[in-house]
Design an enzyme around this catalytic site. Structure first.
Site, PDB file in Angstrom:
ATOM      1  N   ASP A 131     -12.133   9.739  -3.555  1.00  0.00           N
ATOM      2  CA  ASP A 131     -13.392  10.478  -3.520  1.00  0.00           C
ATOM      3  C   ASP A 131     -13.364  11.634  -4.516  1.00  0.00           C
ATOM      4  OD1 ASP A 131     -11.383  11.578  -1.685  1.00  0.00           O
ATOM      5  OD2 ASP A 131     -12.875  13.152  -1.332  1.00  0.00           O
TER       6      ASP A 131
ATOM      7  N   GLU B 231       0.856  -1.185   0.000  1.00  0.00           N
ATOM      8  CA  GLU B 231       0.000   0.000   0.000  1.00  0.00           C
ATOM      9  C   GLU B 231       0.891   1.233   0.000  1.00  0.00           C
ATOM     10  OE1 GLU B 231      -3.730   2.114   2.364  1.00  0.00           O
ATOM     11  OE2 GLU B 231      -2.345   0.848   3.493  1.00  0.00           O
TER      12      GLU B 231
ATOM     13  N   LYS C  70      -3.488  20.970  -9.236  1.00  0.00           N
ATOM     14  CA  LYS C  70      -2.956  21.869 -10.258  1.00  0.00           C
ATOM     15  C   LYS C  70      -2.288  21.065 -11.381  1.00  0.00           C
ATOM     16  CE  LYS C  70      -2.233  25.698  -7.049  1.00  0.00           C
ATOM     17  NZ  LYS C  70      -1.264  26.654  -6.443  1.00  0.00           N
TER      18      LYS C  70
ATOM     19  N   THR D  61     -10.834   2.560   4.717  1.00  0.00           N
ATOM     20  CA  THR D  61      -9.879   3.359   5.475  1.00  0.00           C
ATOM     21  C   THR D  61     -10.664   4.260   6.426  1.00  0.00           C
ATOM     22  OG1 THR D  61      -9.850   5.269   3.992  1.00  0.00           O
ATOM     23  CG2 THR D  61      -8.421   3.414   3.413  1.00  0.00           C
ATOM     24  N   GLU D  62      -9.957   4.907   7.349  1.00  0.00           N
ATOM     25  CA  GLU D  62     -10.618   5.849   8.257  1.00  0.00           C
ATOM     26  C   GLU D  62     -11.306   6.962   7.474  1.00  0.00           C
ATOM     27  OE1 GLU D  62      -6.963   4.358  10.603  1.00  0.00           O
ATOM     28  OE2 GLU D  62      -7.439   4.888   8.534  1.00  0.00           O
ATOM     29  N   TYR D  63     -10.594   7.503   6.494  1.00  0.00           N
ATOM     30  CA  TYR D  63     -11.146   8.593   5.689  1.00  0.00           C
ATOM     31  C   TYR D  63     -12.362   8.128   4.896  1.00  0.00           C
ATOM     32  CZ  TYR D  63     -11.448  12.333   2.240  1.00  0.00           C
ATOM     33  OH  TYR D  63     -11.897  13.361   1.450  1.00  0.00           O
ATOM     34  N   GLU D  64     -12.269   6.964   4.312  1.00  0.00           N
ATOM     35  CA  GLU D  64     -13.364   6.428   3.510  1.00  0.00           C
ATOM     36  C   GLU D  64     -14.633   6.280   4.338  1.00  0.00           C
ATOM     37  OE1 GLU D  64     -14.299   2.406   0.817  1.00  0.00           O
ATOM     38  OE2 GLU D  64     -12.342   2.720   1.754  1.00  0.00           O
TER      39      GLU D  64
ATOM     40  N   ASP E 169      -3.199  11.927  -2.518  1.00  0.00           N
ATOM     41  CA  ASP E 169      -3.228  13.373  -2.712  1.00  0.00           C
ATOM     42  C   ASP E 169      -3.549  13.657  -4.177  1.00  0.00           C
ATOM     43  OD1 ASP E 169      -2.684  16.121  -2.982  1.00  0.00           O
ATOM     44  OD2 ASP E 169      -1.066  16.044  -1.512  1.00  0.00           O
TER      45      ASP E 169
ATOM     46  N   ASP F 253       9.740   7.644   0.338  1.00  0.00           N
ATOM     47  CA  ASP F 253       8.962   8.247  -0.734  1.00  0.00           C
ATOM     48  C   ASP F 253       8.726   7.201  -1.819  1.00  0.00           C
ATOM     49  OD1 ASP F 253       8.383   9.786  -3.263  1.00  0.00           O
ATOM     50  OD2 ASP F 253       8.680  11.493  -1.921  1.00  0.00           O
TER      51      ASP F 253
END
Length: 218
Positions: A154, A43, A122, A192-195, A118, A96
């Site tokens: 999202d 991941e 731009k 995920t937590e965000y999901e 992320d 990275d």
């Protein structure tokens, strides 16, 4: 992306038993690192770690590596990992994603997960997106032929960009949906937590799975 600094995070990560230090030394030898041959799933952008920790619990027959370059985020994943010290099939890397071809050998990885990366909205930052053709080329250096890339977001614009990049660089899209949680691919989905927070608002999750085909290039 602005992150709140966590004091002492870098120092703790540097000595954590749950983070593989000097991972380049294990290039081509990750089966030996885990002590047995097994599929290797990676991941990239592991965040706070719930997704990968859950998968490692569910599938002890698979080896998992979480990659996270932000110390203030990775420290949270390590905290979750401490709660499951018995897991032997999971480790984290504080690196990275650009250097992953220096860490994994050709055809060493079976699957890559990208969760809510992320979007770098731009245009001049498009090369930084983890689904850009530059990163897709990096993944091909270590994914097995037929290896899979699973991507959730999202962000509709990022999703459309990602599908286009994959198509134009010879990846085969095998699963695509603009509403993951109400699709045939929802079964077995680990959030995920965000999901979880985002979908609770009723917003759709975009998802695609792409297969790395042998003999293709940019």
């Amino acid at each position: 992306m602005r992150l709140r600094n966590v004091k002492g995070a870098k120092e703790e990560i540097a000595v954590s038993e749950y983070v593989t230090q000097s991972p380049q030394e294990w290039k081509g030898k990750w089966s030996g690192y885990f002590g047995a041959a097994a599929p290797l799933y990676v991941e990239i952008g592991t965040g706070k770690g719930r997704f990968l920790t859950t998968l490692a619990e569910m599938h002890p027959e698979i080896h998992y590596i979480g990659v996270e370059k932000y110390a203030s985020v990775l420290i949270r994943a390590i905290e979750k990992r401490k709660e499951r010290a018995d897991l032997k099939n999971l480790t984290f890397l504080a690196v990275d994603a650009e250097i992953l071809p220096d860490i994994f050998a050709a055809e060493e990885v079976d699957r890559i997960y990208l969760n809510f990366s992320d979007p770098w909205p731009k245009d001049r930052h498009a090369r930084r997106r983890l689904t850009s053709r530059e990163f897709l080329a990096r993944y091909r250096q270590f994914l097995k032929p037929g290896g899979e890339l699973c991507f959730k977001t999202d962000n509709q614009a990022l999703f459309e960009f990602s599908m286009q990049e994959a198509k134009e660089t010879g990846w085969e899209l095998t699963e695509v949906t603009c509403d993951l949680h109400h699709s045939p691919y929802a079964e077995g989905n680990v959030m995920t937590e965000y999901e979880e927070k985002f979908s609770a608002l009723g917003n759709p999750i975009y998802y695609m799975k792409a297969k790395s085909m042998s003999g293709t290039s940019l």
